[in-house]
Write an enzyme that holds these catalytic residues in place. Sequence first.
Site, PDB file in Angstrom:
ATOM      1  N   ARG A  41     -14.498  31.461 -47.134  1.00  0.00           N
ATOM      2  CA  ARG A  41     -15.248  31.878 -45.954  1.00  0.00           C
ATOM      3  C   ARG A  41     -15.537  33.363 -46.063  1.00  0.00           C
ATOM      4  O   ARG A  41     -14.767  34.136 -46.628  1.00  0.00           O
ATOM      5  CB  ARG A  41     -14.461  31.605 -44.668  1.00  0.00           C
ATOM      6  CG  ARG A  41     -14.242  30.131 -44.384  1.00  0.00           C
ATOM      7  CD  ARG A  41     -15.575  29.456 -44.040  1.00  0.00           C
ATOM      8  NE  ARG A  41     -15.430  28.046 -43.766  1.00  0.00           N
ATOM      9  CZ  ARG A  41     -15.806  27.082 -44.603  1.00  0.00           C
ATOM     10  NH1 ARG A  41     -16.296  27.379 -45.787  1.00  0.00           N
ATOM     11  NH2 ARG A  41     -15.676  25.823 -44.254  1.00  0.00           N
ATOM     12  N   GLU A  70     -24.681  34.148 -42.590  1.00  0.00           N
ATOM     13  CA  GLU A  70     -25.493  33.388 -43.540  1.00  0.00           C
ATOM     14  C   GLU A  70     -26.757  32.907 -42.857  1.00  0.00           C
ATOM     15  O   GLU A  70     -26.681  32.435 -41.721  1.00  0.00           O
ATOM     16  CB  GLU A  70     -24.689  32.208 -44.086  1.00  0.00           C
ATOM     17  CG  GLU A  70     -23.532  32.692 -44.949  1.00  0.00           C
ATOM     18  CD  GLU A  70     -22.825  31.578 -45.702  1.00  0.00           C
ATOM     19  OE1 GLU A  70     -23.376  30.469 -45.816  1.00  0.00           O
ATOM     20  OE2 GLU A  70     -21.724  31.818 -46.185  1.00  0.00           O
ATOM     21  N   HIS A  89     -24.733  30.254 -51.762  1.00  0.00           N
ATOM     22  CA  HIS A  89     -23.841  29.283 -51.127  1.00  0.00           C
ATOM     23  C   HIS A  89     -23.984  27.899 -51.776  1.00  0.00           C
ATOM     24  O   HIS A  89     -24.306  26.916 -51.116  1.00  0.00           O
ATOM     25  CB  HIS A  89     -24.107  29.197 -49.621  1.00  0.00           C
ATOM     26  CG  HIS A  89     -22.941  28.614 -48.872  1.00  0.00           C
ATOM     27  ND1 HIS A  89     -22.605  29.037 -47.623  1.00  0.00           N
ATOM     28  CD2 HIS A  89     -22.039  27.657 -49.197  1.00  0.00           C
ATOM     29  CE1 HIS A  89     -21.544  28.348 -47.200  1.00  0.00           C
ATOM     30  NE2 HIS A  89     -21.187  27.519 -48.147  1.00  0.00           N
TER      31      HIS A  89
END
Length: 128
Positions: A41, A70, A89
Amino acid sequence: MLAQSDYVVLLLPATAETANFIDAERLSHMKPTAWLLNFGRGHLIDDAALIAAAGAKKIGGAILDVFRQEPLPATHPFWTSEGIIVLPHIGGGHPKRDQVVARLFVDNLGRFLDGKPLRETVDRAAGY
């Protein structure tokens, strides 16, 4: 352990205890050739401390797949910081992910209908 590691991989959940887990103090214990990889995270790392450590070559660098915000804003310093590699990601992708999730869903649906405990549940008290 940080002083002995060539690679430090973060796979921790986002909880109050893991916020800024990798800070200036922990970064100072890493080898100057060691790489930090975050696939957990975004809030696990103190961004400013990481930028400073990578820029001063106190660590080999960092590969980041997750961020506090994000998508990562175009103006974020990670994009231009020396020694920091930004990924889009993609670390969680697995070719059979959809099949595994579908099997878990079907199994849990049957368990729910039969009044049995579900598998892979979230512990809200723990935060994950």
